[in-house]
Motif scaffolding. Structure first.
Motif, mmCIF file in Angstrom:
data_model
loop_
_atom_site.group_PDB
_atom_site.id
_atom_site.type_symbol
_atom_site.label_atom_id
_atom_site.label_comp_id
_atom_site.label_asym_id
_atom_site.label_seq_id
_atom_site.Cartn_x
_atom_site.Cartn_y
_atom_site.Cartn_z
ATOM 1 N N PHE A 45 0.841 -1.186 0.000
ATOM 2 C CA PHE A 45 0.000 0.000 0.000
ATOM 3 C C PHE A 45 0.880 1.241 0.000
ATOM 4 O O PHE A 45 1.794 1.364 0.817
ATOM 5 N N ARG A 46 0.622 2.144 -0.925
ATOM 6 C CA ARG A 46 1.370 3.398 -1.076
ATOM 7 C C ARG A 46 2.873 3.156 -1.202
ATOM 8 O O ARG A 46 3.680 3.747 -0.476
ATOM 9 N N ALA A 47 3.219 2.307 -2.099
ATOM 10 C CA ALA A 47 4.633 2.035 -2.325
ATOM 11 C C ALA A 47 5.306 3.276 -2.887
ATOM 12 O O ALA A 47 4.758 3.983 -3.722
ATOM 13 N N GLU A 48 6.512 3.538 -2.413
ATOM 14 C CA GLU A 48 7.263 4.684 -2.902
ATOM 15 C C GLU A 48 8.055 4.275 -4.133
ATOM 16 O O GLU A 48 8.606 3.179 -4.173
ATOM 17 N N ARG A 53 12.924 8.109 -2.459
ATOM 18 C CA ARG A 53 12.508 8.082 -1.062
ATOM 19 C C ARG A 53 12.840 9.406 -0.409
ATOM 20 O O ARG A 53 13.963 9.880 -0.444
ATOM 21 N N ARG A 56 12.487 10.612 6.120
ATOM 22 C CA ARG A 56 11.353 10.574 7.037
ATOM 23 C C ARG A 56 11.660 11.423 8.259
ATOM 24 O O ARG A 56 12.738 11.360 8.837
#
Length: 86
Positions: A45-48, A53, A56
């Protein structure tokens, strides 16, 4: 005559929307045919995207920045109201 055409058109749209069997779109048919022989692999789900990248940051840093901005805005509005002539 245009009123009759609109009424017939509305009837046709209601009839089509209430149809029991709806034909899939061309894209859905194409993907179904492609995946029948070569099914896609699992995707998180919501792969970057690879190589993109973003660093974070901790959520508390973002929260502190937002709360700091709100506090600064409150102080600024209070200062403006305090200095305003009555």
């Amino acid at each position: 005559m245009p009123e009759r055409d609109d009424a017939e058109r509305e009837f046709d749209l209601k009839w089509a929307d209430n149809a029991e069997h709806k034909e899939p779109s061309a894209r859905a048919r194409m993907l179904a045919a492609r995946w029948k022989h070569n099914p896609p692999g699992p995707v998180p789900f919501r792969a970057e995207p690879e190589g993109q990248r973003a660093p974070r940051r901790s959520s508390w840093i973002s929260t502190a920045v937002v709360l700091g901005c709100v506090a600064a805005l409150i102080v600024l509005i209070g200062y403006i109201n305090f200095r305003a002539p009555y």
